[in-house]
Design a protein around this motif. Sequence first.
Motif, PDB file in Angstrom:
ATOM      1  N   LEU A 185       0.824  -1.208   0.000  1.00 44.78           N
ATOM      2  CA  LEU A 185       0.000   0.000   0.000  1.00 44.78           C
ATOM      3  C   LEU A 185       0.856   1.255   0.000  1.00 44.78           C
ATOM      4  CD1 LEU A 185      -2.661  -1.160   2.621  1.00 44.78           C
ATOM      5  CD2 LEU A 185      -3.019  -0.916   0.158  1.00 44.78           C
ATOM      6  N   ASN A 186       2.059   1.157   0.597  1.00 40.88           N
ATOM      7  CA  ASN A 186       2.921   2.330   0.746  1.00 40.88           C
ATOM      8  C   ASN A 186       4.380   1.922   0.542  1.00 40.88           C
ATOM      9  OD1 ASN A 186       3.981   4.851   1.462  1.00 40.88           O
ATOM     10  ND2 ASN A 186       4.136   4.244   3.611  1.00 40.88           N
ATOM     11  N   PRO A 187       4.791   1.743  -0.726  1.00 44.85           N
ATOM     12  CA  PRO A 187       6.154   1.290  -1.007  1.00 44.85           C
ATOM     13  C   PRO A 187       7.240   2.230  -0.497  1.00 44.85           C
ATOM     14  CG  PRO A 187       4.764   1.102  -2.964  1.00 44.85           C
ATOM     15  CD  PRO A 187       3.979   1.881  -1.954  1.00 44.85           C
ATOM     16  N   ASP A 188       6.924   3.507  -0.317  1.00 46.85           N
ATOM     17  CA  ASP A 188       7.919   4.448   0.193  1.00 46.85           C
ATOM     18  C   ASP A 188       8.246   4.191   1.660  1.00 46.85           C
ATOM     19  OD1 ASP A 188       8.173   5.721  -2.235  1.00 46.85           O
ATOM     20  OD2 ASP A 188       6.710   7.275  -1.764  1.00 46.85           O
ATOM     21  N   ASP A 189       7.411   3.399   2.324  1.00 45.63           N
ATOM     22  CA  ASP A 189       7.637   2.954   3.696  1.00 45.63           C
ATOM     23  C   ASP A 189       7.852   4.109   4.668  1.00 45.63           C
ATOM     24  OD1 ASP A 189       7.851   1.134   5.760  1.00 45.63           O
ATOM     25  OD2 ASP A 189      10.006   0.841   5.494  1.00 45.63           O
ATOM     26  N   ASN A 190       6.915   5.043   4.661  1.00 42.32           N
ATOM     27  CA  ASN A 190       6.973   6.167   5.602  1.00 42.32           C
ATOM     28  C   ASN A 190       6.875   5.720   7.051  1.00 42.32           C
ATOM     29  OD1 ASN A 190       5.431   6.979   2.979  1.00 42.32           O
ATOM     30  ND2 ASN A 190       6.391   8.857   3.685  1.00 42.32           N
ATOM     31  N   MET A 191       6.351   4.525   7.288  1.00 41.44           N
ATOM     32  CA  MET A 191       6.132   4.044   8.649  1.00 41.44           C
ATOM     33  C   MET A 191       7.295   3.207   9.193  1.00 41.44           C
ATOM     34  SD  MET A 191       2.127   2.952   8.176  1.00 41.44           S
ATOM     35  CE  MET A 191       1.718   2.897   9.918  1.00 41.44           C
ATOM     36  N   GLY A 192       8.313   2.971   8.374  1.00 45.45           N
ATOM     37  CA  GLY A 192       9.457   2.192   8.832  1.00 45.45           C
ATOM     38  C   GLY A 192       9.175   0.719   9.020  1.00 45.45           C
TER      39      GLY A 192
END
Length: 291
Positions: free
Chosen positions: A169-176
Amino acid sequence: MANKNSPEQMMGKIIKEMKSQNLQTEDQINSFMNGLIGKNIDEFDFDSQSMTKEEQAEELIFQALESSIDKGKDLILKAKELDPDNSDIYNFLGDLEKTPEKSIQYYEQGVQSGERKLGKKFFKENEGHFWLIIETRPYMRSLFNYASCLGLLNKDEEAIKCYFRIMELNPDDNMGVRYEMFSLSLKINAFKIIEALLKEYPDDYQAHWIYNKVLYHFKKGQYKKAEEEFEMAININRHIPRYLLGKTKLPKKLPEYITVGRADEAVAYVADNINLWEQTQGSLDFIASKI
């Protein structure tokens, strides 16, 4: 979860103001954003009559985060009456519980609520861009919290699947999420997953990442590579070995904030990962021989 004056809440207010002004062209949006310079964001405060039930619920949740536990619970219950599918309601309640067995029940409700609220069409159209879209964040927090509890309950493969879903859902991995996946994969020796992560994020030089790379290579018997990674790791954070070896004791209370390269970063890493090192025969002796 976000605090009341967090960038997330401020961005929500800005978006609401933009919608109320019916800004459509790029020039209109740029002009609006330029007009925010030097302006107090609290000026964008809307009375309840101009807010939807969902917006009122969000405001109550932000207030709950700044309140005492008892008052916070009352505010959350009011928010639930207005918008029962806001996942942050269940994130708040899950955070209050003392055990993962109890917390996970709320986080699972948060995941289910978020899926209902966003809908299948939204997921299909926006996969890969979650987190950047503010209204997805309560759901993403629930999914992350749910995965974290699965890990605490030793349901490691289920947890990894959840983390994979978050990264889809979020490949940039803002959540670590990648750091959690790395540690869990080390725990169960899922080396193929680790290799995929290292390929996907080759330029990650956070202490958590590099020290886990040391342990990964040690586990695989790649001792020369482990030595090379350790030389890099100790330059990134020199405090971690002392905490790993017990030469410096972990504090009873974990730090609220982490500073790159400092002792608080070391405490956070070791508190989460000491078991991985202790369960890997010879790994701590390896560290001791290098300092």
